[in-house]
Design a protein around this motif. Structure first.
Motif, PDB file in Angstrom:
ATOM      1  N   SER A   1       0.776  -1.250  -0.032  1.00 34.31           N
ATOM      2  CA  SER A   1      -0.026  -0.088  -0.021  1.00 34.31           C
ATOM      3  C   SER A   1       0.767   1.371   0.247  1.00 34.31           C
ATOM      4  CB  SER A   1      -0.950   0.094   1.246  1.00 34.31           C
ATOM      5  OG  SER A   1      -1.872  -1.007   1.291  1.00 34.31           O
ATOM      6  N   GLY A   2       2.061   1.265   0.867  1.00 32.79           N
ATOM      7  CA  GLY A   2       2.704   2.267   1.113  1.00 32.79           C
ATOM      8  C   GLY A   2       3.449   2.638  -0.462  1.00 32.79           C
ATOM      9  N   GLU A   3       4.038   1.394  -0.930  1.00 32.99           N
ATOM     10  CA  GLU A   3       4.456   1.561  -2.423  1.00 32.99           C
ATOM     11  C   GLU A   3       3.673   2.004  -3.418  1.00 32.99           C
ATOM     12  OE1 GLU A   3       7.951   1.114  -3.236  1.00 32.99           O
ATOM     13  OE2 GLU A   3       8.297   1.307  -1.320  1.00 32.99           O
ATOM     14  N   ASN A   4       2.341   1.935  -3.239  1.00 31.40           N
ATOM     15  CA  ASN A   4       1.485   2.120  -4.269  1.00 31.40           C
ATOM     16  C   ASN A   4       1.165   3.556  -4.099  1.00 31.40           C
ATOM     17  OD1 ASN A   4       1.357  -0.125  -5.400  1.00 31.40           O
ATOM     18  ND2 ASN A   4      -0.718  -0.895  -4.529  1.00 31.40           N
ATOM     19  N   VAL A   5       0.941   4.113  -2.754  1.00 30.18           N
ATOM     20  CA  VAL A   5       0.554   5.690  -2.637  1.00 30.18           C
ATOM     21  C   VAL A   5       1.728   6.478  -3.194  1.00 30.18           C
ATOM     22  CG1 VAL A   5       0.175   7.123  -1.011  1.00 30.18           C
ATOM     23  CG2 VAL A   5      -1.016   5.174  -0.959  1.00 30.18           C
ATOM     24  N   ARG A   6       3.076   5.810  -2.707  1.00 28.89           N
ATOM     25  CA  ARG A   6       4.196   6.780  -3.113  1.00 28.89           C
ATOM     26  C   ARG A   6       4.430   6.838  -4.686  1.00 28.89           C
ATOM     27  NH1 ARG A   6       5.936   4.976   1.617  1.00 28.89           N
ATOM     28  NH2 ARG A   6       6.593   2.769   1.149  1.00 28.89           N
ATOM     29  N   ALA A   7       4.301   5.867  -5.348  1.00 27.16           N
ATOM     30  CA  ALA A   7       4.407   5.646  -6.859  1.00 27.16           C
ATOM     31  C   ALA A   7       3.095   6.475  -7.468  1.00 27.16           C
ATOM     32  CB  ALA A   7       4.480   4.493  -7.024  1.00 27.16           C
TER      33      ALA A   7
ATOM     34  N   ALA B   1      -8.956  12.712 -18.869  1.00 18.97           N
ATOM     35  CA  ALA B   1      -7.499  12.723 -19.747  1.00 18.97           C
ATOM     36  C   ALA B   1      -6.373  13.592 -19.027  1.00 18.97           C
ATOM     37  CB  ALA B   1      -7.635  13.571 -20.991  1.00 18.97           C
ATOM     38  N   ARG B   2      -6.736  14.310 -17.796  1.00 25.52           N
ATOM     39  CA  ARG B   2      -5.746  15.076 -16.894  1.00 25.52           C
ATOM     40  C   ARG B   2      -5.309  14.122 -15.639  1.00 25.52           C
ATOM     41  NH1 ARG B   2      -5.158  20.106 -19.319  1.00 25.52           N
ATOM     42  NH2 ARG B   2      -4.104  20.705 -17.515  1.00 25.52           N
ATOM     43  N   LEU B   3      -6.291  13.025 -15.641  1.00 24.65           N
ATOM     44  CA  LEU B   3      -5.832  12.290 -14.408  1.00 24.65           C
ATOM     45  C   LEU B   3      -4.482  11.882 -14.358  1.00 24.65           C
ATOM     46  CD1 LEU B   3      -8.802   9.631 -13.995  1.00 24.65           C
ATOM     47  CD2 LEU B   3      -7.996  11.344 -12.194  1.00 24.65           C
ATOM     48  N   PRO B   4      -3.563  11.437 -15.150  1.00 25.52           N
ATOM     49  CA  PRO B   4      -2.324  11.099 -15.072  1.00 25.52           C
ATOM     50  C   PRO B   4      -1.239  12.155 -14.528  1.00 25.52           C
ATOM     51  CG  PRO B   4      -3.156  10.135 -17.195  1.00 25.52           C
ATOM     52  CD  PRO B   4      -4.184  11.113 -16.662  1.00 25.52           C
ATOM     53  N   LYS B   5      -1.847  13.455 -14.346  1.00 22.60           N
ATOM     54  CA  LYS B   5      -1.210  14.426 -14.011  1.00 22.60           C
ATOM     55  C   LYS B   5      -1.052  14.334 -12.459  1.00 22.60           C
ATOM     56  CE  LYS B   5      -1.706  17.865 -17.655  1.00 22.60           C
ATOM     57  NZ  LYS B   5      -0.012  17.905 -18.012  1.00 22.60           N
ATOM     58  N   VAL B   6      -1.932  13.710 -11.659  1.00 23.57           N
ATOM     59  CA  VAL B   6      -2.165  13.667 -10.424  1.00 23.57           C
ATOM     60  C   VAL B   6      -2.027  12.120  -9.882  1.00 23.57           C
ATOM     61  CG1 VAL B   6      -3.175  15.720 -10.052  1.00 23.57           C
ATOM     62  CG2 VAL B   6      -4.461  13.926 -10.355  1.00 23.57           C
ATOM     63  N   LEU B   7      -2.335  11.343 -10.799  1.00 30.07           N
ATOM     64  CA  LEU B   7      -2.353   9.681 -10.281  1.00 30.07           C
ATOM     65  C   LEU B   7      -1.727   8.941 -11.329  1.00 30.07           C
ATOM     66  CD1 LEU B   7      -6.162   9.313  -9.102  1.00 30.07           C
ATOM     67  CD2 LEU B   7      -3.936   9.149  -7.947  1.00 30.07           C
ATOM     68  N   ASP B   8      -0.657   8.150 -10.922  1.00 34.40           N
ATOM     69  CA  ASP B   8       0.018   7.386 -11.960  1.00 34.40           C
ATOM     70  C   ASP B   8      -0.304   5.753 -11.265  1.00 34.40           C
ATOM     71  OD1 ASP B   8       1.615   5.854 -13.537  1.00 34.40           O
ATOM     72  OD2 ASP B   8       3.456   6.348 -13.051  1.00 34.40           O
ATOM     73  N   LEU B   9      -1.486   5.261 -11.625  1.00 33.09           N
ATOM     74  CA  LEU B   9      -1.871   4.038 -11.406  1.00 33.09           C
ATOM     75  C   LEU B   9      -1.489   2.877 -12.014  1.00 33.09           C
ATOM     76  CD1 LEU B   9      -5.535   4.796 -10.820  1.00 33.09           C
ATOM     77  CD2 LEU B   9      -3.872   4.965  -9.240  1.00 33.09           C
ATOM     78  N   GLY B  10      -0.413   2.992 -12.931  1.00 29.16           N
ATOM     79  CA  GLY B  10       0.244   2.062 -13.639  1.00 29.16           C
ATOM     80  C   GLY B  10      -0.737   1.214 -14.665  1.00 29.16           C
ATOM     81  N   VAL B  11      -1.366   2.078 -15.557  1.00 28.32           N
ATOM     82  CA  VAL B  11      -2.264   1.515 -16.500  1.00 28.32           C
ATOM     83  C   VAL B  11      -1.708   0.382 -17.467  1.00 28.32           C
ATOM     84  CG1 VAL B  11      -4.040   1.907 -18.300  1.00 28.32           C
ATOM     85  CG2 VAL B  11      -3.750   3.429 -16.344  1.00 28.32           C
ATOM     86  N   ARG B  12      -2.428  -0.903 -17.111  1.00 28.17           N
ATOM     87  CA  ARG B  12      -1.802  -1.968 -18.058  1.00 28.17           C
ATOM     88  C   ARG B  12      -2.713  -2.440 -19.064  1.00 28.17           C
ATOM     89  NH1 ARG B  12      -1.492  -7.559 -15.069  1.00 28.17           N
ATOM     90  NH2 ARG B  12      -0.139  -6.468 -13.700  1.00 28.17           N
ATOM     91  N   ALA B  13      -3.927  -1.922 -19.241  1.00 25.57           N
ATOM     92  CA  ALA B  13      -4.604  -2.054 -20.471  1.00 25.57           C
ATOM     93  C   ALA B  13      -5.858  -0.981 -20.518  1.00 25.57           C
ATOM     94  CB  ALA B  13      -5.347  -3.689 -20.446  1.00 25.57           C
TER      95      ALA B  13
ATOM     96  N   ASP C   1      -2.585  -1.296 -12.079  1.00 24.13           N
ATOM     97  CA  ASP C   1      -1.681  -2.253 -11.141  1.00 24.13           C
ATOM     98  C   ASP C   1      -1.787  -1.723  -9.712  1.00 24.13           C
ATOM     99  OD1 ASP C   1      -0.827  -4.130 -12.774  1.00 24.13           O
ATOM    100  OD2 ASP C   1       0.655  -2.777 -13.655  1.00 24.13           O
ATOM    101  N   ARG C   2      -1.857  -0.370  -9.501  1.00 21.06           N
ATOM    102  CA  ARG C   2      -1.783   0.236  -8.126  1.00 21.06           C
ATOM    103  C   ARG C   2      -3.121   0.345  -7.535  1.00 21.06           C
ATOM    104  NH1 ARG C   2       2.207   3.491 -10.971  1.00 21.06           N
ATOM    105  NH2 ARG C   2       4.288   2.561 -10.803  1.00 21.06           N
ATOM    106  N   GLY C   3      -3.581  -0.449  -7.137  1.00 22.64           N
ATOM    107  CA  GLY C   3      -5.022  -0.419  -6.571  1.00 22.64           C
ATOM    108  C   GLY C   3      -5.134  -0.401  -5.043  1.00 22.64           C
TER     109      GLY C   3
END
Length: 453
Positions: A119-125, A186-198, A248-250
């Motif tokens: 969880s910590g790694e996901n929040v940090r990344a 479309a602006r979500l990646p500017k504040v959240l990098d969730l590691g989109v896989r598909a 990935d980062r859920g």
């Protein structure tokens, strides 16, 4: 013949429970996070019953493996190796509670550390916003994200409403945390990098019935991009949004993303919990933070109702919240470990006290007190080593599939967790055998004729 039959039945039952543990562990990989975690104790119990039933075989195997290094310890080590080989059942009764302590405590604590670490790694990344506006109360005033977007130096401001959904998997209901996000997806990646896989988050909200899922939740639902998934919102409303992205980062961030408009009317209070803000290129971060702080007065609230932190402050607060939420599992592990430790200590003490005649015979044969104490210490180390190894194997067989199902990762074992567990098991064995052994050696055999008989 009855003893042989009893031994055969015990062996067969032990093998059945071992197979049951492997089967439950395999099933856990297909469960969603909560149910995978709940299955952990079932896996541990199956393996523990297998260890209890197959204890003599386990003791013989441990003696065969550790007997050679024991004999290198001189006369006490050789005595310990011979005693262990000749009394496998007694050794098994001492090993089993140490396995119990290691398996139970190791599973609970390592599972908690894995969840906290992931969880910590996901929040940090995952949280890439430069500033986070949070609410000290139940939510932020309406329109906070729009006002934040108008602060000089702000490039993107996304409001986040935290809620949950209920879904059905394998005939049972489960829940998952959800982020309701507003603004241009479309602006979500500017504040959240969730590691989109598909797929792409840009399609979220293009239609009102869309959703982005974490890969763990998508696996539990058996969904892929383009599928429609059955969900129930906070008030029980049934929806079937189309999956537009998998990420990935859920864990620690949110297992699903829905348009804010789709969930706001189905929660008790439809106010944002945070606003994630990204600075424009070249903007003065301190000046932007000051401008965001002044929004409290604009919104008509006092300063205590508004919290503006940078990304590092938000991550630190998230780490603290996860640490506090993990206390329940830590206390549970301490209670279970305490009961198991008491059981282990009692078993080891009674095992030593039952050896009065054996100790008396060794003393009559010329064995010194020092050699007897040394033999007991080596046997205690044999019990501790075997219990730790077997308990660790059980914890590993339990945690690998569970961690995969809960967090889509491998178990995380911090050194400061493993070392105290090992040291505690070794110290427990040494004390629980050393103290009663000294008590036996302080009393001279009163009736040597009874001992010889």
């Amino acid at each position: 013949m009855a003893a042989v039959a009893s031994g055969s039945v015990r062996t067969v039952l032990g093998l059945v429970f071992a197979a049951g543990g492997v089967t439950v562990a395999a099933v856990a990989t297909s469960l969603d996070g909560g149910k995978a975690a709940q299955s952990a104790m079932g896996v541990v119990m199956c393996f523990m019953l297998a260890v209890a039933l197959l204890g003599p075989w386990l003791a013989r195997a441990a003696t065969a493996v550790l007997g050679v290094p024991l004999r290198a310890g001189g006369a006490p080590g050789s005595l310990a190796a011979d005693n262990a080989r000749a009394n496998a059942r007694r050794l098994a009764s001492a090993i089993t509670p140490i396995v119990l302590v290691t398996a139970f405590c190791g599973t609970l604590l390592i599972l908690q550390s894995t969840l906290r670490h992931t969880s910590g790694e996901n929040v940090r990344a995952g949280v890439t916003a430069d500033h986070v506006i949070g609410a000290a109360g139940p939510g932020l005033p309406a329109g906070t994200a729009e006002r934040a977007a108008r602060v000089p130096g702000v490039d993107t401001a996304v409001g986040v409403l935290r809620t949950g959904v209920v879904f059905e998997t394998m005939g049972q209901l489960s829940s998952a945390p959800v982020l309701g996000v507003d603004g241009d997806p479309a602006r979500l990646p500017k504040v959240l990098d969730l590691g989109v896989r598909a797929g792409t988050l840009a399609d979220l909200g293009r239609a009102p019935d869309t959703v982005a899922l974490s890969v763990t939740l998508a696996d539990a639902l058996g969904a892929k991009v383009g599928d429609r998934v059955p969900l129930r919102l906070g008030d029980g409303t049934a929806v079937r949004p189309a999956v537009v992205a998998l990420y990935d980062r859920g864990l620690g961030v949110g297992q699903a993303l829905l348009p804010r408009a789709a969930v706001a009317a189905h929660v008790t209070a439809g106010y944002d919990h945070q606003v994630l803000v990204a600075d424009a290129p070249g903007a003065d971060r301190a000046a932007v933070a000051a401008g965001l702080g002044r929004l409290a007065g604009t919104a008509g609230t006092d300063r205590n109702g508004f919290v503006v932190t940078d990304r590092d402050g938000f991550v630190a607060r998230a780490d603290k919240d996860m640490e506090l939420s993990g206390w329940a599992n830590t206390v549970m592990a301490a209670v279970l470990g305490g009961f198991a430790a008491v059981s282990a200590a009692n078993t080891l003490v009674m095992t030593v006290l039952d050896r009065r005649r054996e100790v008396a015979l060794l003393r009559l044969a010329g064995t010194t007190r020092s050699q007897v104490r040394g033999m007991m210490r080596w046997e205690a180390l044999l019990v501790a080593a075997t219990g730790l190894v077997v308990g660790s194997v059980i914890a590993g067989l339990t945690l690998v599939p569970v961690a995969r199902g809960v967090a889509n990762t491998t178990p995380y074992v911090p050194p400061m967790l493993a070392l105290p567990l090992v040291a505690g098991a070794v110290l427990l064995c040494l004390l629980a055998t050393g103290v009663p052994a000294r008590a036996l050696l302080r009393t001279r055999p009163a009736a040597l004729g009874a001992v010889q008989r």
